[in-house]
Motif scaffolding. Structure first.
Motif, PDB file in Angstrom:
ATOM      1  N   ASP A  12      38.053  51.008  28.979  1.00  0.00           N
ATOM      2  CA  ASP A  12      37.656  50.151  30.096  1.00  0.00           C
ATOM      3  C   ASP A  12      38.792  49.205  30.475  1.00  0.00           C
ATOM      4  O   ASP A  12      39.023  48.949  31.661  1.00  0.00           O
ATOM      5  N   LEU A  13      39.482  48.679  29.476  1.00  0.00           N
ATOM      6  CA  LEU A  13      40.609  47.788  29.759  1.00  0.00           C
ATOM      7  C   LEU A  13      41.769  48.541  30.398  1.00  0.00           C
ATOM      8  O   LEU A  13      42.381  48.057  31.353  1.00  0.00           O
ATOM      9  N   VAL A  14      42.062  49.722  29.882  1.00  0.00           N
ATOM     10  CA  VAL A  14      43.190  50.490  30.406  1.00  0.00           C
ATOM     11  C   VAL A  14      42.923  50.961  31.824  1.00  0.00           C
ATOM     12  O   VAL A  14      43.820  50.988  32.667  1.00  0.00           O
ATOM     13  N   LEU A  15      41.679  51.312  32.112  1.00  0.00           N
ATOM     14  CA  LEU A  15      41.337  51.840  33.433  1.00  0.00           C
ATOM     15  C   LEU A  15      40.889  50.761  34.415  1.00  0.00           C
ATOM     16  O   LEU A  15      40.414  51.079  35.499  1.00  0.00           O
ATOM     17  N   ASP A  16      41.054  49.487  34.060  1.00  0.00           N
ATOM     18  CA  ASP A  16      40.707  48.373  34.941  1.00  0.00           C
ATOM     19  C   ASP A  16      41.799  48.242  36.000  1.00  0.00           C
ATOM     20  O   ASP A  16      42.876  47.708  35.742  1.00  0.00           O
ATOM     21  N   LEU A  17      41.547  48.765  37.184  1.00  0.00           N
ATOM     22  CA  LEU A  17      42.558  48.775  38.233  1.00  0.00           C
ATOM     23  C   LEU A  17      42.709  47.429  38.927  1.00  0.00           C
ATOM     24  O   LEU A  17      43.650  47.230  39.694  1.00  0.00           O
ATOM     25  N   SER A  18      41.819  46.490  38.665  1.00  0.00           N
ATOM     26  CA  SER A  18      41.958  45.166  39.261  1.00  0.00           C
ATOM     27  C   SER A  18      42.901  44.283  38.450  1.00  0.00           C
ATOM     28  O   SER A  18      43.330  43.238  38.917  1.00  0.00           O
ATOM     29  N   PHE A  19      43.207  44.674  37.229  1.00  0.00           N
ATOM     30  CA  PHE A  19      44.107  43.953  36.328  1.00  0.00           C
ATOM     31  C   PHE A  19      43.666  42.505  36.103  1.00  0.00           C
ATOM     32  O   PHE A  19      44.483  41.612  35.986  1.00  0.00           O
ATOM     33  N   LYS A  20      42.363  42.306  36.028  1.00  0.00           N
ATOM     34  CA  LYS A  20      41.843  40.962  35.746  1.00  0.00           C
ATOM     35  C   LYS A  20      41.845  40.675  34.251  1.00  0.00           C
ATOM     36  O   LYS A  20      41.842  39.530  33.838  1.00  0.00           O
ATOM     37  N   ARG A  21      41.803  41.716  33.444  1.00  0.00           N
ATOM     38  CA  ARG A  21      41.855  41.540  31.985  1.00  0.00           C
ATOM     39  C   ARG A  21      43.099  42.254  31.465  1.00  0.00           C
ATOM     40  O   ARG A  21      43.473  43.311  31.960  1.00  0.00           O
ATOM     41  N   PHE A  22      43.699  41.667  30.450  1.00  0.00           N
ATOM     42  CA  PHE A  22      44.920  42.234  29.881  1.00  0.00           C
ATOM     43  C   PHE A  22      44.589  43.067  28.660  1.00  0.00           C
ATOM     44  O   PHE A  22      43.784  42.681  27.826  1.00  0.00           O
ATOM     45  N   VAL A  23      45.249  44.211  28.533  1.00  0.00           N
ATOM     46  CA  VAL A  23      45.038  45.098  27.391  1.00  0.00           C
ATOM     47  C   VAL A  23      46.058  44.811  26.282  1.00  0.00           C
ATOM     48  O   VAL A  23      45.791  45.037  25.108  1.00  0.00           O
TER      49      VAL A  23
END
Length: 125
Positions: free
Chosen positions: A23-34
Motif C-alpha cells: 500500500d505504501l509503495v503503490l501510494d501514487l499521491s506520495f502522502k506517506r513515505f515508505v
C-alpha cells in the motif's frame, strides 16, 4: 518472540505487513513515505552483506601469500568498522530528513490555512 502463535496467525500477520508495504509503495499521491519503514531492513541487509564481504576478503588474501593474508586479516575488520560507521551515519541522515519533513508538514498546512483565510493585499503605490 511469542511462540504460542499458530501458523495461520503468523501467515496472517506476515500478509498484513506485506499488504501495508505494498500500500505504501503503490501510494501514487506520495502522502506517506515508505523509506522510514524499510530503512531498518535495508540497514540489516547491508550489514550482512558487509560481514560476508569482509570475511571473504580476509580469507582471499591467503590465496596470494601469507603476507597478503596477514594484511587482509588486519585490514578487513578495520574496513568493516569504517563501513559500519558510514552506513549508520547515512541511515541516521536519511531518517533525520524524514523526521524534519514530518515536523514541517503541519507547519506548512497551518500557513496554507492562514493564507486562504487572509489573502495578501496588493497595494499599488
Amino acid at each position: 518472540m511469542n511462540t504460542d502463535q499458530s501458523p495461520g496467525s503468523v501467515l496472517s500477520s506476515l500478509w498484513q505487513q506485506i499488504r501495508a508495504v505494498l500500500d505504501l509503495v503503490l501510494d501514487l499521491s506520495f502522502k506517506r513515505f515508505v523509506t522510514p519503514r524499510l530503512v531498518r531492513m535495508l540497514y540489516v541487509l547491508s550489514l550482512l552483506a558487509a560481514v560476508f564481504y569482509a570475511i571473504s576478503w580476509m580469507f582471499s588474501g591467503f590465496k596470494t601469500g601469507t603476507l597478503s593474508g596477514m594484511f587482509t586479516l588486519i585490514t578487513a575488520p578495520v574496513a568493516f568498522l569504517l563501513y559500519l560507521i558510514f552506513a549508520r551515519v547515512t541511515v541516521e541522515l536519511i531518517l533525520a530528513i524524514f523526521r524534519i519533513a514530518d515536523k514541517i508538514a503541519p507547519l506548512s498546512e497551518e500557513a496554507a490555512e492562514k493564507s486562504v483565510g487572509n489573502p495578501p493585499s496588493h497595494q499599488v503605490p
